[in-house]
Design an enzyme around this catalytic site. Structure first.
Site, PDB file in Angstrom:
ATOM      1  N   ASP A  12       1.541  -4.442   0.519  1.00 31.52           N
ATOM      2  CA  ASP A  12       0.688  -4.777   1.648  1.00 31.52           C
ATOM      3  C   ASP A  12      -0.769  -4.710   1.181  1.00 31.52           C
ATOM      4  O   ASP A  12      -1.061  -4.103   0.149  1.00 31.52           O
ATOM      5  CB  ASP A  12       0.945  -3.766   2.776  1.00 31.52           C
ATOM      6  CG  ASP A  12       0.009  -3.940   3.949  1.00 31.52           C
ATOM      7  OD1 ASP A  12      -0.111  -5.066   4.450  1.00 31.52           O
ATOM      8  OD2 ASP A  12      -0.611  -2.934   4.356  1.00 31.52           O
TER       9      ASP A  12
ATOM     10  N   ASP B 131      -3.964  -4.517   3.718  1.00 27.79           N
ATOM     11  CA  ASP B 131      -4.828  -3.731   4.603  1.00 27.79           C
ATOM     12  C   ASP B 131      -4.275  -2.326   4.811  1.00 27.79           C
ATOM     13  O   ASP B 131      -3.161  -2.154   5.302  1.00 27.79           O
ATOM     14  CB  ASP B 131      -5.014  -4.450   5.937  1.00 27.79           C
ATOM     15  CG  ASP B 131      -5.728  -5.776   5.754  1.00 27.79           C
ATOM     16  OD1 ASP B 131      -6.789  -5.790   5.110  1.00 27.79           O
ATOM     17  OD2 ASP B 131      -5.212  -6.801   6.247  1.00 27.79           O
TER      18      ASP B 131
END
Length: 188
Positions: free
Chosen positions: A9, A11
């Site tokens: 991922d 963020d």
């Protein structure tokens, strides 16, 4: 050493988990700190309606993502992992943000890998499609869904995921921890 398929991922995992807060604070005239950030739901944190979030994101999203603060050691660990494992970036960011995301990755000298901009927080199907062995994530809902699907999750420790636990979730503090756990998992 087993070559792992690792989904990553962006963020809150590659970026500072709270980098969005100054943008929201300024735009919505709030003064929240990272200590206040006990939910991953920005709409709940800032008491916003979906329409307000959409307007904010339309006006500020590109600037916010373009200037996101990268966490320490991301590049160094990424550079090591890419030599031994298959890396995929899987983000909830929309396809509209794909170019901004690529620019951000280039700006920080992150090696080019497949980028999957889902436009959705649901990541299980993409993780399965990529035969993911390990998913590096911060979002508690995503992490739980991924873990329940049988995939190991390295959960970046944040204020908004403190209560989450699952047999397939390993809590990590930083990118050095991530590297240590991936090394262990690849030897199993």
């Amino acid at each position: 050493m087993k070559r792992l398929n690792i989904c990553i991922d962006i963020d809150g995992t590659m970026t500072d988990p709270y980098y969005f807060m100054p943008y929201f604070n300024k735009y919505f005239n709030k003064d929240l700190s990272q200590d206040d950030c006990t939910t991953h739901r920005i709409d709940e944190l800032y008491e916003l309606h979906r329409e307000e979030m959409d307007i904010f994101y339309e006006k500020e999203g590109e600037h916010m993502h373009r200037n996101a603060t990268i966490l320490p050691k991301v590049k160094e660990v990424f550079d090591e992992l890419i030599n031994y494992h298959n890396l995929y970036i899987v983000t909830a960011r929309s396809e509209r943000m794909a170019e901004i995301t690529k620019e951000w990755l280039e700006k920080h000298d992150i090696p080019e890998v497949q980028l999957h901009s889902l436009g959705s927080y649901y990541k299980v199907d993409k993780a399965k499609e990529l035969n993911c062995d390990v998913f590096i994530e911060d979002n508690p809902q995503n992490s739980l869904e991924i873990a329940e699907s049988g995939i190991k999750v390295l959960l970046m420790d944040t204020n908004y995921n403190k209560t989450l636990s699952h047999k397939n979730i390993i809590r990590v503090q930083n990118w050095n921890d991530i590297k240590l756990h991936i090394d262990k998992l690849s030897k199993q």
